[in-house]
Write a protein that holds these residues in place. Structure first.
Motif, PDB file in Angstrom:
ATOM      1  N   PRO A   1      35.494  40.999  25.809  1.00 13.89           N
ATOM      2  CA  PRO A   1      35.748  39.566  25.988  1.00 13.89           C
ATOM      3  C   PRO A   1      36.768  39.251  27.075  1.00 13.89           C
ATOM      4  CG  PRO A   1      36.669  40.359  23.906  1.00 13.89           C
ATOM      5  CD  PRO A   1      35.814  41.451  24.442  1.00 13.89           C
ATOM      6  N   LEU A   2      37.734  40.146  27.277  1.00 16.79           N
ATOM      7  CA  LEU A   2      38.722  39.920  28.330  1.00 16.79           C
ATOM      8  C   LEU A   2      38.072  40.012  29.705  1.00 16.79           C
ATOM      9  CD1 LEU A   2      41.701  41.979  26.842  1.00 16.79           C
ATOM     10  CD2 LEU A   2      41.485  39.485  26.947  1.00 16.79           C
ATOM     11  N   MET A   3      37.217  41.024  29.885  1.00 15.29           N
ATOM     12  CA  MET A   3      36.545  41.175  31.172  1.00 15.29           C
ATOM     13  C   MET A   3      35.479  40.107  31.379  1.00 15.29           C
ATOM     14  SD  MET A   3      38.282  43.416  32.532  1.00 15.29           S
ATOM     15  CE  MET A   3      39.636  44.352  31.826  1.00 15.29           C
TER      16      MET A   3
ATOM     17  N   ALA B   1      35.748  37.068  30.402  1.00 12.18           N
ATOM     18  CA  ALA B   1      36.485  35.876  30.840  1.00 12.18           C
ATOM     19  C   ALA B   1      36.861  35.970  32.311  1.00 12.18           C
ATOM     20  CB  ALA B   1      37.737  35.699  29.978  1.00 12.18           C
ATOM     21  N   ARG B   2      37.225  37.169  32.754  1.00 12.09           N
ATOM     22  CA  ARG B   2      37.566  37.337  34.164  1.00 12.09           C
ATOM     23  C   ARG B   2      36.336  37.125  35.053  1.00 12.09           C
ATOM     24  NH1 ARG B   2      41.930  42.249  35.013  1.00 12.09           N
ATOM     25  NH2 ARG B   2      43.710  41.146  34.059  1.00 12.09           N
ATOM     26  N   ILE B   3      35.220  37.672  34.642  1.00 10.04           N
ATOM     27  CA  ILE B   3      34.009  37.517  35.449  1.00 10.04           C
ATOM     28  C   ILE B   3      33.508  36.075  35.384  1.00 10.04           C
ATOM     29  CG2 ILE B   3      31.634  38.335  35.776  1.00 10.04           C
ATOM     30  CD1 ILE B   3      32.623  41.084  34.730  1.00 10.04           C
ATOM     31  N   ASP B   4      33.727  35.405  34.260  1.00  8.10           N
ATOM     32  CA  ASP B   4      33.448  33.959  34.190  1.00  8.10           C
ATOM     33  C   ASP B   4      34.237  33.221  35.269  1.00  8.10           C
ATOM     34  OD1 ASP B   4      31.684  34.110  32.063  1.00  8.10           O
ATOM     35  OD2 ASP B   4      33.185  33.601  30.544  1.00  8.10           O
ATOM     36  N   MET B   5      35.493  33.612  35.445  1.00  4.30           N
ATOM     37  CA  MET B   5      36.330  32.990  36.475  1.00  4.30           C
ATOM     38  C   MET B   5      35.705  33.166  37.854  1.00  4.30           C
ATOM     39  SD  MET B   5      40.202  34.072  37.657  1.00  4.30           S
ATOM     40  CE  MET B   5      39.600  35.699  38.169  1.00  4.30           C
ATOM     41  N   CYS B   6      35.234  34.383  38.148  1.00  2.00           N
ATOM     42  CA  CYS B   6      34.584  34.626  39.440  1.00  2.00           C
ATOM     43  C   CYS B   6      33.368  33.727  39.613  1.00  2.00           C
ATOM     44  CB  CYS B   6      34.167  36.087  39.547  1.00  2.00           C
ATOM     45  SG  CYS B   6      35.522  37.287  39.526  1.00  2.00           S
ATOM     46  N   ARG B   7      32.549  33.672  38.578  1.00  2.00           N
ATOM     47  CA  ARG B   7      31.351  32.823  38.638  1.00  2.00           C
ATOM     48  C   ARG B   7      31.733  31.358  38.845  1.00  2.00           C
ATOM     49  NH1 ARG B   7      29.038  32.027  33.035  1.00  2.00           N
ATOM     50  NH2 ARG B   7      30.977  30.812  33.045  1.00  2.00           N
ATOM     51  N   ASP B   8      32.710  30.885  38.084  1.00  2.00           N
ATOM     52  CA  ASP B   8      33.073  29.473  38.134  1.00  2.00           C
ATOM     53  C   ASP B   8      33.682  29.079  39.474  1.00  2.00           C
ATOM     54  OD1 ASP B   8      32.152  29.348  35.558  1.00  2.00           O
ATOM     55  OD2 ASP B   8      34.148  29.296  34.622  1.00  2.00           O
ATOM     56  N   LYS B   9      34.295  30.035  40.168  1.00  2.00           N
ATOM     57  CA  LYS B   9      34.834  29.759  41.503  1.00  2.00           C
ATOM     58  C   LYS B   9      33.766  29.854  42.584  1.00  2.00           C
ATOM     59  CE  LYS B   9      39.674  31.057  40.698  1.00  2.00           C
ATOM     60  NZ  LYS B   9      40.804  31.947  41.117  1.00  2.00           N
TER      61      LYS B   9
ATOM     62  N   ALA C   1      47.714  38.653  31.295  1.00  3.14           N
ATOM     63  CA  ALA C   1      48.316  39.931  30.896  1.00  3.14           C
ATOM     64  C   ALA C   1      48.713  39.945  29.425  1.00  3.14           C
ATOM     65  CB  ALA C   1      49.527  40.238  31.774  1.00  3.14           C
ATOM     66  N   GLY C   2      49.147  38.815  28.900  1.00  2.00           N
ATOM     67  CA  GLY C   2      49.555  38.740  27.507  1.00  2.00           C
ATOM     68  C   GLY C   2      48.423  38.882  26.517  1.00  2.00           C
ATOM     69  N   ASP C   3      47.190  38.827  26.987  1.00  2.93           N
ATOM     70  CA  ASP C   3      46.035  38.960  26.100  1.00  2.93           C
ATOM     71  C   ASP C   3      45.664  40.419  25.820  1.00  2.93           C
ATOM     72  OD1 ASP C   3      45.841  36.192  26.097  1.00  2.93           O
ATOM     73  OD2 ASP C   3      44.398  36.155  27.752  1.00  2.93           O
ATOM     74  N   PHE C   4      46.289  41.355  26.532  1.00  2.00           N
ATOM     75  CA  PHE C   4      45.967  42.770  26.367  1.00  2.00           C
ATOM     76  C   PHE C   4      46.918  43.399  25.346  1.00  2.00           C
ATOM     77  CE2 PHE C   4      44.116  41.689  30.369  1.00  2.00           C
ATOM     78  CZ  PHE C   4      43.050  42.555  30.562  1.00  2.00           C
ATOM     79  N   PRO C   5      46.399  43.869  24.205  1.00  2.00           N
ATOM     80  CA  PRO C   5      47.274  44.511  23.222  1.00  2.00           C
ATOM     81  C   PRO C   5      47.791  45.849  23.750  1.00  2.00           C
ATOM     82  CG  PRO C   5      44.981  44.759  22.574  1.00  2.00           C
ATOM     83  CD  PRO C   5      44.984  43.839  23.758  1.00  2.00           C
ATOM     84  N   GLY C   6      48.976  46.211  23.293  1.00  2.00           N
ATOM     85  CA  GLY C   6      49.584  47.457  23.741  1.00  2.00           C
ATOM     86  C   GLY C   6      48.749  48.681  23.444  1.00  2.00           C
ATOM     87  N   SER C   7      47.898  48.590  22.440  1.00  2.00           N
ATOM     88  CA  SER C   7      47.094  49.750  22.044  1.00  2.00           C
ATOM     89  C   SER C   7      46.107  50.189  23.114  1.00  2.00           C
ATOM     90  CB  SER C   7      46.324  49.439  20.757  1.00  2.00           C
ATOM     91  OG  SER C   7      45.453  48.333  20.953  1.00  2.00           O
ATOM     92  N   VAL C   8      45.748  49.301  24.053  1.00  6.29           N
ATOM     93  CA  VAL C   8      44.778  49.672  25.075  1.00  6.29           C
ATOM     94  C   VAL C   8      45.430  49.955  26.423  1.00  6.29           C
ATOM     95  CG1 VAL C   8      42.957  48.335  23.942  1.00  6.29           C
ATOM     96  CG2 VAL C   8      44.260  47.291  25.823  1.00  6.29           C
ATOM     97  N   ILE C   9      46.758  49.891  26.481  1.00  2.00           N
ATOM     98  CA  ILE C   9      47.474  50.077  27.744  1.00  2.00           C
ATOM     99  C   ILE C   9      48.059  51.480  27.790  1.00  2.00           C
ATOM    100  CG2 ILE C   9      49.349  49.234  29.203  1.00  2.00           C
ATOM    101  CD1 ILE C   9      49.004  46.492  27.847  1.00  2.00           C
ATOM    102  N   GLY C  10      47.676  52.219  28.820  1.00  4.25           N
ATOM    103  CA  GLY C  10      48.066  53.617  28.920  1.00  4.25           C
ATOM    104  C   GLY C  10      49.088  53.899  29.994  1.00  4.25           C
TER     105      GLY C  10
ATOM    106  N   ILE D   1      30.384  46.606  32.452  1.00  5.97           N
ATOM    107  CA  ILE D   1      30.881  45.703  33.491  1.00  5.97           C
ATOM    108  C   ILE D   1      29.735  45.211  34.362  1.00  5.97           C
ATOM    109  CG2 ILE D   1      32.363  45.532  35.522  1.00  5.97           C
ATOM    110  CD1 ILE D   1      33.885  45.607  32.843  1.00  5.97           C
ATOM    111  N   ALA D   2      28.811  46.109  34.717  1.00  4.76           N
ATOM    112  CA  ALA D   2      27.654  45.700  35.520  1.00  4.76           C
ATOM    113  C   ALA D   2      26.826  44.652  34.781  1.00  4.76           C
ATOM    114  CB  ALA D   2      26.808  46.913  35.867  1.00  4.76           C
ATOM    115  N   ARG D   3      26.627  44.857  33.491  1.00  9.33           N
ATOM    116  CA  ARG D   3      25.841  43.896  32.711  1.00  9.33           C
ATOM    117  C   ARG D   3      26.529  42.545  32.637  1.00  9.33           C
ATOM    118  NH1 ARG D   3      26.238  42.182  27.731  1.00  9.33           N
ATOM    119  NH2 ARG D   3      27.563  43.885  26.972  1.00  9.33           N
TER     120      ARG D   3
END
Length: 266
Positions: free
Chosen positions: A130-132, A134-142, A100-109, A175-177
């Motif tokens: 890059p944030l997404m 990393a998340r999808i990397d996590m899915c793959r790695d698990k 959560a700390g990786d998301f700058p306030g400018s993109v949070i609505g 996201i699909a890509r």
């Protein structure tokens, strides 16, 4: 002769002798995803995002939280013959996630109606990609087989940003890509109005409450493409939607809003 040249020479000799094929340099991109899992219409599933995971449900597909569940859990489900979908929120910020700390306030609505969740400015792909990834990397790695990206229809909601349909199409395809580049299949979550434009980009659909709002027919492009539609209702009894779900070949469940282990399947 260096190692690369030697390997090339050996491969050519094998080809000439009819004993093998040239090395397959697969990157896992969408165009080379012949081995990617593609669930077919009517397949059974379980969706559980809260509570202690119950792995005893006799279905071929489990959809579980990507952060909360471990590689060990995914491996155990695979051992039992299940395919496993990784739930992620890709269109909304969640204040309890470890990144959560990786998301700058400018993109949070603005809030999306769920505690701790706020819409993201999906136009800011330089920040979010890059944030997404990393998340999808996590899915793959698990070891997950697929990704269920949630909150994929911000442009239809009050997000705090002037999002347009074109912004949503661009982001959903991104996201699909990202999933396909990692060898994972990916589902389109809700976003019914854009199904005709996106059905070719996604491997299955996930829908909430299409029966309650008389929208299930909008999902037929996925069924016609031989792609599963994983569907849940929360407020209707099964007698009000299961017959139509079976006719449309949806994979339908009755669930409670907290998405615990409890389920009733059509």
């Amino acid at each position: 002769m260096n190692t690369r040249t030697l390997l090339t020479a050996v491969s050519l000799l094998l080809l000439l002798a009819g004993c093998g094929t040239a090395p397959d340099d697969r990157s896992g991109s969408e165009g080379e995803g012949a081995d990617r899992w593609r669930p077919r219409p009517g397949i059974g599933w379980q969706w559980q995002l809260s509570g202690r995971l119950d792995t005893s449900v006799d279905v071929p597909v489990y959809d579980i939280d990507g952060f909360d569940q471990s590689e060990k859990t995914v491996t155990a489900l695979h051992r039992d013959g299940r395919k496993v979908i990784c739930y992620l929120s890709t269109g909304a910020f969640e204040d309890w996630r470890p990144d959560a700390g990786d998301f700058p306030g400018s993109v949070i609505g603005k809030g999306n109606g769920w505690e701790g969740e706020r819409w993201l400015d999906i136009r800011a792909t330089d920040v979010l990609e890059p944030l997404m990834a990393a998340r999808i990397d996590m899915c793959r790695d698990k070891g997950f087989d697929a990704v269920e990206p949630d909150n994929m229809d911000g442009y239809k909601n009050t997000t705090g940003f002037p999002l347009k349909a074109a912004d949503q199409l661009r982001y959903n395809r991104l996201i699909a890509r990202l999933a396909h580049d990692r060898g994972l299949s990916v589902g389109l979550k809700n976003d019914l109005d854009q199904i005709p434009a996106l059905v070719d980009d996604f491997d299955f659909a996930v829908n909430e409450q299409c029966a309650q709002y008389d929208e299930c027919a909008d999902l037929t492009p996925f069924i016609e493409a031989d792609k599963a539609v994983f569907h849940v209702e929360y407020e209707l009894p099964t007698g009000d939607f299961c017959a139509e779900s079976r006719r449309l070949k949806l994979s339908s469940l009755l669930k409670k809003y907290e998405l615990g282990a409890w389920r009733r399947a059509c």
